[in-house]
Design an enzyme around this catalytic site. Structure first.
Site, short mmCIF file in Angstrom:
data_model
loop_
_atom_site.label_atom_id
_atom_site.label_comp_id
_atom_site.label_asym_id
_atom_site.label_seq_id
_atom_site.Cartn_x
_atom_site.Cartn_y
_atom_site.Cartn_z
N CYS A 75 -33.97 28.21 -7.45
CA CYS A 75 -34.19 29.45 -8.22
C CYS A 75 -33.58 29.84 -9.38
O CYS A 75 -32.12 29.38 -9.49
CB CYS A 75 -34.02 30.83 -7.41
SG CYS A 75 -35.11 30.88 -5.89
N HIS B 150 -30.43 25.95 -2.87
CA HIS B 150 -30.75 27.54 -3.59
C HIS B 150 -29.87 27.63 -4.73
O HIS B 150 -28.93 27.07 -5.29
CB HIS B 150 -29.92 28.65 -2.47
CG HIS B 150 -30.74 28.59 -1.12
ND1 HIS B 150 -31.89 29.29 -1.19
CD2 HIS B 150 -30.62 27.74 0.17
CE1 HIS B 150 -32.46 29.15 0.19
NE2 HIS B 150 -31.72 28.27 0.82
#
Length: 461
Positions: free
Chosen positions: A206, A164
């Site tokens: 991301c 992440h």
């Protein structure tokens, strides 16, 4: 605040119906730097660092990605002494794993867990240990196998990181985040030490482009590609309920879109003949080309002339007579995908749905799902309230800086605001990391530590 609450609710409904969506921004490339010749032979040693920066069964895909990458490098001829692996190692033997001791990275794929070195696991998967490994600084390590990049001026290094992330940060299961400026500073130090010839860095998260945008020089012999540009989500794939789906019993995604794209390309290509530019084009098209028109813009940074190097120079040579084959689960056009930030929510939804009603597992799954939704709502409200206290109604703290400009001018301020928020309001979590651009823009607008403490305590106390 109501808008954020509504947004969280709509995401929740979308997950329940297994529908995803996003908006998109232009792709930006870094400028070229000094040239790097196309290599067909390797005189030095090949080194690799593989990092899965998450933990928990809901993040199965990150460790599956890293294990798959290890198998490619091992098959290419790299020795275990030259491959350094960071992973929590809490997936293979997890009680939720339908195949104990086995990890797969695609629906019909083989076990990729077998033989993977356990260099830095559990609480030893930290930013500090990663920096020490890259710099070859054994004295700075805390725990782990002690393996570091003991590389020399003729050696090539491949680094792959999957996790992440958000604007300016990528996660770690323990301790501090990996901040973009710290990571690039470590890479610069590695270059100044003359302890590598060339380096390639693949990053899945991301907003992964923000880790290099405006920061990574083009003259330190590093070529990087990222799963997304500086503003986009990256995507999980091979998820339950989607097509292609994992085998029965899996309630989590098996891979990430960018990651499986470059690795499945390696599985079927001759690494002695394919250049990084050719792989970039293949991965770029596949990562953007899904049946629902979703995906992200894979982006290049650093010395783009190194894209002329062949994969063999970093990953070794493969024998495709025993490699993966292109199959129904690895098409050039992928089906449904899901944003990295919502993949864990999908896991909790499916875990609740698949458990026998009234069972202990059912109650546990419903509680996990409720807690995750409540946590997301709370973070939305907290950040919106802090923004309002500092700037009022008229501020837009999600503005994106021009391409080639880094996220923030004062990285110390950025870290201070993130840590101040987490001190008074709790962890951002994988979901709340999306607000780091808000904190960066607060710094760019001159918010002080005192003002942030006041706003955070008023909001969260």
């Amino acid at each position: 605040m109501a808008g954020h609450l509504c947004g969280t609710f709509l995401i929740f409904i979308a997950i329940l119906s297994l529908i995803c969506g996003s908006s998109w921004f232009p792709c930006a490339n870094a400028s070229n730097g000094s040239s790097s010749s196309t290599a067909t032979e390797q005189n030095g040693t090949r080194w690799a660092v593989l990092v899965a920066g998450s933990y928990g069964y809901q993040n199965y895909r990150h460790q599956a990605d890293v294990c798959h990458a290890y198998q490619i490098l091992k098959k290419g001829g790299l020795k275990d002494e030259n491959i350094i692996v960071f992973m929590s190692d809490d997936i293979a033997s997890n009680v939720q794993n339908p195949r104990p001791g086995v990890i797969i990275n695609k629906p019909d794929g083989p076990d990729v867990y077998e033989g993977v070195p356990k260099d830095y696991t559990g609480t030893n998967v930290t930013a500090a240990n990663l920096y020490a490994v890259i710099l070859g600084n054994k004295t700075a390590l805390t725990g782990g196998s002690g393996k570091v990049l003991n590389s020399g001026p003729n050696d090539n290094i491949f680094i792959y990181y999957t996790d992440h992330g958000a604007a300016g940060i990528i996660g770690m299961p323990e301790g501090d985040y990996v901040y973009a400026n710290d990571l690039v500073d470590v890479l610069k130090q590695k270059h100044e030490a003359k302890s590598y010839k060339n380096m390639v860095f693949y990053l899945e998260s991301c907003e992964s482009g923000s880790m290099f945008e405006g920061l990574l020089p083009n003259n330190i012999s590093i070529y990087a590609t990222t799963a997304a540009n500086a503003t986009e989500n990256s995507w999980g794939t091979y998820c339950p309920g989607f097509n292609p789906a994992p085998p029965a019993g899996y309630n989590t995604c098996l891979g990430d879109l960018y990651s499986i794209s470059w690795m499945e390309d390696c599985d079927i290509k001759d690494l002695r003949g394919e250049t990084f530019e050719q792989q970039y084009e293949a991965v770029r098209k596949r990562t953007r080309n899904t049946t629902e028109g979703l995906g992200s813009h894979v982006t290049q940074y650093g010395n783009l002339n190194q894209a002329n190097d062949v994969l063999f120079s970093y990953m070794g040579s493969n024998d495709n007579s025993t490699s993966y084959t292109q199959s129904e689960s690895s098409p050039s056009l992928l089906g449904s995908i899901i944003t990295q930030r919502d993949a864990d929510l999908l896991h909790f939804v499916l875990k609740s749905r698949n458990a026998p009603i009234g069972s202990h597992e059912w109650h546990e799954a419903r509680e996990e799902l409720r807690a995750e939704v409540d946590r997301r709502k709370r973070i939305d409200v907290n950040v919106d309230q802090i923004r309002w206290l500092l700037f009022g109604d008229e501020s837009n703290l999600k503005n994106v800086r021009p391409q080639s400009q880094s996220l923030v001018d004062d990285w110390s301020c950025f870290k201070m605001l993130v840590t101040t928020y987490e001190k008074y309001c709790g962890s951002l979590t994988n979901y709340g990391m999306q607000y780091t651009r808000v904190f960066a823009n607060m710094c760019n607008a001159g918010v002080t530590k005192e003002r942030m403490i006041a706003a955070s305590t008023q909001t969260c106390s």
